[in-house]
Design an enzyme around this catalytic site. Structure first.
Site, mmCIF file in Angstrom:
data_model
loop_
_atom_site.group_PDB
_atom_site.id
_atom_site.type_symbol
_atom_site.label_atom_id
_atom_site.label_comp_id
_atom_site.label_asym_id
_atom_site.label_seq_id
_atom_site.Cartn_x
_atom_site.Cartn_y
_atom_site.Cartn_z
ATOM 1 N N HIS A 9 0.787 -1.193 0.013
ATOM 2 C CA HIS A 9 0.006 0.002 -0.036
ATOM 3 C C HIS A 9 0.999 1.065 0.159
ATOM 4 O O HIS A 9 1.468 1.304 0.933
ATOM 5 C CB HIS A 9 -0.945 0.024 1.044
ATOM 6 C CG HIS A 9 -2.111 1.146 1.276
ATOM 7 N ND1 HIS A 9 -2.376 1.713 2.268
ATOM 8 C CD2 HIS A 9 -2.557 1.708 0.135
ATOM 9 C CE1 HIS A 9 -3.322 2.759 2.009
ATOM 10 N NE2 HIS A 9 -3.259 2.811 0.553
ATOM 11 N N ASP B 33 1.537 5.378 -0.424
ATOM 12 C CA ASP B 33 0.715 6.647 -0.455
ATOM 13 C C ASP B 33 1.852 7.634 -0.700
ATOM 14 O O ASP B 33 3.303 7.348 -0.180
ATOM 15 C CB ASP B 33 0.063 7.382 0.890
ATOM 16 C CG ASP B 33 -0.779 6.241 1.344
ATOM 17 O OD1 ASP B 33 -1.975 6.023 0.533
ATOM 18 O OD2 ASP B 33 -0.760 5.947 2.508
ATOM 19 N N LEU C 287 16.356 7.302 2.011
ATOM 20 C CA LEU C 287 16.457 7.545 0.722
ATOM 21 C C LEU C 287 16.075 6.237 -0.085
ATOM 22 O O LEU C 287 16.635 5.022 0.224
ATOM 23 C CB LEU C 287 17.623 8.147 0.231
ATOM 24 C CG LEU C 287 17.884 9.683 0.532
ATOM 25 C CD1 LEU C 287 19.108 10.226 0.230
ATOM 26 C CD2 LEU C 287 16.800 10.434 0.039
ATOM 27 N N LYS D 26 5.589 2.867 7.050
ATOM 28 C CA LYS D 26 4.093 2.977 7.753
ATOM 29 C C LYS D 26 4.037 2.207 9.240
ATOM 30 O O LYS D 26 3.661 2.288 10.194
ATOM 31 C CB LYS D 26 3.071 2.595 7.121
ATOM 32 C CG LYS D 26 2.594 3.499 5.854
ATOM 33 C CD LYS D 26 1.464 3.079 4.994
ATOM 34 C CE LYS D 26 1.296 3.829 3.784
ATOM 35 N NZ LYS D 26 0.223 3.204 3.151
ATOM 36 N N THR E 234 5.801 0.109 12.261
ATOM 37 C CA THR E 234 6.969 0.210 13.149
ATOM 38 C C THR E 234 7.910 -0.992 12.801
ATOM 39 O O THR E 234 7.438 -2.084 12.989
ATOM 40 C CB THR E 234 6.433 0.236 14.696
ATOM 41 O OG1 THR E 234 5.760 1.249 14.812
ATOM 42 C CG2 THR E 234 7.701 0.348 15.532
ATOM 43 N N GLN F 41 12.621 -0.839 -0.438
ATOM 44 C CA GLN F 41 13.523 0.338 -0.955
ATOM 45 C C GLN F 41 14.020 0.208 -2.510
ATOM 46 O O GLN F 41 13.872 1.018 -3.268
ATOM 47 C CB GLN F 41 14.698 0.484 -0.143
ATOM 48 C CG GLN F 41 15.487 1.691 -0.465
ATOM 49 C CD GLN F 41 16.981 1.343 0.382
ATOM 50 O OE1 GLN F 41 17.513 0.436 0.433
ATOM 51 N NE2 GLN F 41 17.300 2.765 0.741
#
Length: 485
Positions: free
Chosen positions: A106, A108, A137, A155, A157, A172
């Site tokens: 997901h 955003d 990055l 998002k 933890t 990443q």
């Protein structure tokens, strides 16, 4: 955050200087987000200082400083022009949900100018680390970031190195590769790669284990979110069309609302719960179906029967025929607690009762319907109300059906009398396909059908007879609808 980690000011002058600087930063940040001038707050200033608000209050008392007076100049001062968002900045938003299982992705994201709000968010995110949600990055491989530069914000933890490896590894790389490919494919304009940055919020489930799927889904979700951001997806037309048809994957069922008539309302009046549930299972799936928890059913089982019907009708609009005559607010609350999407009051009720009924339904965000059964002058009754109902029901009672007209001329009378109101008109009382067609042609929005369906030997066939009456009602999702994004 506790104040013990921040050095306490040694003098009043030092405290005032520290307070003013923190208040100014808070004002700039809040003004940037809202586009309007903001005033400093104790809570916000304490957060910038890195102390608990109770600690800041204790310092204010100790140094005898009035917060409002100390920050008065900052409150009135305009934030510098250079830090104010303007219409010239690119600020685009994208979202995408792709995949299944624990590896589902997901995304955003924000994409826009370095010197605008997105650039501010990028810099703030990179400079302000948060335990368990460390921004990083995006890189295709170490020492090779894509352009535009992209910041990942986890998002979920990160609690251990196993979680960290999933984010700092396949997630990443997937985001970075999607950014680079989006530029190469022309989704992101090549002449903007040094002017724009991306802030990308990434979901990686703690139980995700398949690195290939984590990469695969996050790559696709990032690419799709970028396409949607640049296309300013979704359009309002898309939102309005799908909002009542959509099913959130984590919720598992739809929460339909009306306003796209016509609809077929099936009145479940048989006071037998198990038989009623069996009827519901035989009704074909359609965006045009409303279920009515009929008065006899509610009288026998109480309002809890609405929740009982949800066992077999999780995502169908259910309206409770309470026939409220008194205590309007109370009866709305009872039905609402049992998950009713709408409630029906008797038009014969006192105006005060109907006002309370409509007010409470609208306050709770459900539909208020008024049944005009035996009301001699519906227009006069409606004009006396403080607020207008969502649905008006033109109703001929079961005991008075034979040999009487259904009063379809009232449809246009209501439309003319209340042209400035948004409402639906339902027609009830001995409806069969022939009379339903006439009612629809004369402007009815909802056809209320009872025995023709509930006492039929072939319930599905009986329902489809009504669903075939108009092109809109033929849009039966289990037959015609195609899932397209």
């Amino acid at each position: 955050m506790s104040g013990k980690y921040v050095k306490k000011p040694e003098s009043r002058e030092e405290f005032l200087k520290m307070l003013a600087e923190a208040a100014r930063k808070e004002v700039e940040a809040r003004s940037l987000l809202s586009g309007k001038l903001a005033k400093p707050t104790v809570s916000g200033t304490a957060k910038v200082l890195g102390v608990h608000r109770d600690t800041l209050y204790s310092w204010l008392r100790e140094f005898n400083v009035d917060f409002e007076k100390a920050t008065e100049g900052i409150s009135a001062a305009a934030v510098s022009e250079a830090r104010q968002p303007t219409r010239g900045y690119t600020y685009l938003i994208g979202e995408a949900f792709v995949g299944e299982g624990n590896e589902v992705a997901h995304i955003d994201l924000l994409i826009g100018d370095k010197d605008g709000p997105v650039g501010e968010a990028f810099a703030n995110g990179l400079a302000h680390l948060s335990m368990g949600h460390t921004p990083l990055l995006a890189v295709i491989r170490p020492n090779l970031p894509p352009k535009p530069h992209t910041l990942l914000v986890p998002k979920v933890t990160i609690r251990n190195m196993e979680d960290a490896n999933k984010v700092f590894g396949p997630a990443q790389a997937a985001v970075a590769k999607a950014i680079a490919d989006a530029v190469e494919e022309g989704i992101i304009p090549k002449d903007k790669v040094d002017d724009w940055v991306v802030v990308c919020s990434v979901f990686v489930h703690p139980k995700a284990s398949d690195y290939r799927k984590i990469y695969h889904y996050n790559y696709s979700a990032t690419k799709l979110a970028l396409k949607r951001a640049l296309a300013k997806y979704p359009s309002l037309e898309k939102v309005f069309y799908d909002k009542d048809r959509a099913k959130h994957p984590m919720l598992g069922y739809r929460v339909p609302r009306l306003w796209r008539p016509p609809y077929l309302q099936i009145s479940l009046d048989i006071p037998d719960l198990e038989r009623t549930k069996k009827i519901i299972t035989q009704i074909p799936r359609s965006d045009r179906i409303i279920l009515e928890a009929g008065t006899p059913l509610i009288k026998r089982y109480g309002a809890k029967v609405i929740s009982d019907l949800r066992e077999v009708a999780k995502d169908i609009f259910i309206i409770a025929d309470l026939k409220t005559l008194d205590v309007g607010k109370v009866e709305v609350d009872i039905a609402y607690e049992e998950t009713a999407d709408g409630v029906i009051a008797a038009g014969l009720a006192p105006t005060e009762t109907l006002d309370a009924f409509i007010y409470e339904a609208k306050r709770l965000g459900i539909y208020a319907a008024i049944d005009m059964l035996n009301v001699k002058d519906p227009v006069k009754k409606l004009k006396a109300l403080r607020d207008f109902p969502d649905i008006i029901i033109i109703h001929r009672g079961i005991d008075e059906e034979t040999g009487k007209t259904i009063g379809l001329e009232l449809i246009q009378e209501l439309r003319q009398a209340f042209r400035d109101q948004k409402f639906l008109i339902a027609v009830a009382g001995g409806i069969i396909p022939e009379t339903a067609k006439e009612a629809l042609e004369k402007g009815a929005d909802i056809i209320v059908v009872g025995r023709y369906v509930t006492q039929s030997r072939d319930i599905e066939r009986a329902v489809r007879e009504f669903l075939e009456l108009t092109p809109e009602m033929r849009e039966d999702i289990d037959v015609y609808r195609v899932h397209v994004e």
